[in-house]
Scaffold this motif. Structure first.
Motif, PDB file in Angstrom:
ATOM      1  N   GLY A   1      -8.032 -14.682   2.920  1.00  0.00           N
ATOM      2  CA  GLY A   1      -8.533 -13.633   2.049  1.00  0.00           C
ATOM      3  C   GLY A   1      -7.498 -12.584   1.722  1.00  0.00           C
ATOM      4  N   ALA A   2      -6.337 -12.613   2.379  1.00  0.00           N
ATOM      5  CA  ALA A   2      -5.269 -11.646   2.116  1.00  0.00           C
ATOM      6  C   ALA A   2      -4.198 -12.215   1.197  1.00  0.00           C
TER       7      ALA A   2
ATOM      8  N   PHE B   1     -21.144 -16.327   9.222  1.00  0.00           N
ATOM      9  CA  PHE B   1     -20.333 -17.252  10.013  1.00  0.00           C
ATOM     10  C   PHE B   1     -18.946 -16.661  10.275  1.00  0.00           C
ATOM     11  N   ASP B   2     -18.325 -16.096   9.237  1.00  0.00           N
ATOM     12  CA  ASP B   2     -16.996 -15.509   9.399  1.00  0.00           C
ATOM     13  C   ASP B   2     -17.037 -14.244  10.260  1.00  0.00           C
ATOM     14  N   LEU B   3     -18.085 -13.438  10.110  1.00  0.00           N
ATOM     15  CA  LEU B   3     -18.210 -12.245  10.966  1.00  0.00           C
ATOM     16  C   LEU B   3     -18.218 -12.641  12.440  1.00  0.00           C
TER      17      LEU B   3
ATOM     18  N   ALA C   1     -16.525 -24.793  -7.538  1.00  0.00           N
ATOM     19  CA  ALA C   1     -17.539 -24.940  -6.487  1.00  0.00           C
ATOM     20  C   ALA C   1     -18.751 -24.072  -6.820  1.00  0.00           C
ATOM     21  N   GLU C   2     -19.918 -24.645  -6.637  1.00  0.00           N
ATOM     22  CA  GLU C   2     -21.147 -23.886  -6.867  1.00  0.00           C
ATOM     23  C   GLU C   2     -21.585 -23.283  -5.535  1.00  0.00           C
ATOM     24  N   ILE C   3     -21.653 -21.957  -5.513  1.00  0.00           N
ATOM     25  CA  ILE C   3     -21.988 -21.254  -4.279  1.00  0.00           C
ATOM     26  C   ILE C   3     -23.217 -20.393  -4.538  1.00  0.00           C
ATOM     27  N   SER C   4     -24.296 -20.701  -3.824  1.00  0.00           N
ATOM     28  CA  SER C   4     -25.524 -19.916  -3.986  1.00  0.00           C
ATOM     29  C   SER C   4     -25.420 -18.633  -3.171  1.00  0.00           C
ATOM     30  N   ALA C   5     -26.324 -17.722  -3.433  1.00  0.00           N
ATOM     31  CA  ALA C   5     -26.361 -16.466  -2.671  1.00  0.00           C
ATOM     32  C   ALA C   5     -26.628 -16.757  -1.192  1.00  0.00           C
ATOM     33  N   ALA C   6     -27.470 -17.723  -0.923  1.00  0.00           N
ATOM     34  CA  ALA C   6     -27.762 -18.078   0.476  1.00  0.00           C
ATOM     35  C   ALA C   6     -26.513 -18.633   1.155  1.00  0.00           C
ATOM     36  N   ASP C   7     -25.763 -19.470   0.435  1.00  0.00           N
ATOM     37  CA  ASP C   7     -24.515 -19.999   0.992  1.00  0.00           C
ATOM     38  C   ASP C   7     -23.522 -18.875   1.262  1.00  0.00           C
ATOM     39  N   ALA C   8     -23.454 -17.934   0.337  1.00  0.00           N
ATOM     40  CA  ALA C   8     -22.535 -16.804   0.507  1.00  0.00           C
ATOM     41  C   ALA C   8     -22.902 -15.994   1.745  1.00  0.00           C
TER      42      ALA C   8
ATOM     43  N   LEU D   1     -14.753  -8.826   3.058  1.00  0.00           N
ATOM     44  CA  LEU D   1     -13.816  -8.949   1.932  1.00  0.00           C
ATOM     45  C   LEU D   1     -13.028 -10.255   1.999  1.00  0.00           C
ATOM     46  N   PHE D   2     -12.666 -10.670   3.208  1.00  0.00           N
ATOM     47  CA  PHE D   2     -11.983 -11.950   3.419  1.00  0.00           C
ATOM     48  C   PHE D   2     -12.855 -13.095   2.889  1.00  0.00           C
ATOM     49  N   THR D   3     -14.115 -13.095   3.293  1.00  0.00           N
ATOM     50  CA  THR D   3     -15.033 -14.159   2.897  1.00  0.00           C
ATOM     51  C   THR D   3     -15.269 -14.152   1.391  1.00  0.00           C
ATOM     52  N   LEU D   4     -15.492 -12.966   0.834  1.00  0.00           N
ATOM     53  CA  LEU D   4     -15.742 -12.883  -0.607  1.00  0.00           C
ATOM     54  C   LEU D   4     -14.539 -13.356  -1.411  1.00  0.00           C
TER      55      LEU D   4
END
Length: 164
Positions: free
Chosen positions: A134-135, A56-58, A43-50, A29-32
């Motif tokens: 993310g908070a 990475f954050d996990l 910013a353009e963010i692809s599904a792969a980037d997401a 949720l933080f990352t999203l």
């Protein structure tokens, strides 16, 4: 209350699983939330980037015995909160009236949400900034608290499934 070594081991395994679920939910949720903010400014963010960012954050915020990470804070907060919730559940089960017993199913989710909220709020005055990006904002803060509530639901569901 666990009495044997096997019961303590079961309790520890359930706690690690529940806290792990809460941590994974909080991290995702933080990352999203951050990715949504970035896409909001163009910013353009692809599904792969997401997916790469989520993984990475996990890994980057995971609980660590060496340094105090967000995952460590979540695990410590949940350990304290679940201990208090267990004591309250025990006290409610011995209440003379049925009203406190009706609260029992809500104790662990409420304790989990409270643990995350307290952790986030405790970090703010020291640095005067939300350390967990993310908070930021009511939606992000609520999402982080819901991850703690999820940990409480998982813990309660696994630990008390035979006792209810």
């Amino acid at each position: 209350m666990p009495r044997s070594g096997t019961q303590w081991l079961r309790l520890a395994a359930i706690f690690i699983l529940a806290a792990g679920c809460g941590y994974v939910a909080a991290s995702v949720l933080f990352t999203l939330a951050n990715l949504i903010r970035l896409s909001g400014i163009g910013a353009e963010i692809s599904a792969a980037d997401a997916w790469r960012t989520i993984l990475f954050d996990l890994r980057g915020m995971a609980p660590s015995p060496v340094e105090l990470s967000y995952g460590s804070v979540i695990f410590i907060g949940l350990a304290i909160a679940f201990t208090v919730a267990a004591w309250l559940r025990w006290a409610a089960s011995r209440a003379a009236t049925p009203a406190p017993r009706r609260l029992a199913p809500w104790l662990f989710p409420l304790a989990g949400a409270t643990a995350v909220a307290v952790a986030l709020l405790a970090m703010y005055p020291k640095y005067e900034i939300w350390l967990i990006a993310g908070a930021r904002g009511p939606l992000g803060f609520t999402a982080q608290c819901l991850s703690g509530a999820l940990a409480g639901v998982v813990f309660q569901g696994l630990y008390f499934r035979r006792k209810q």
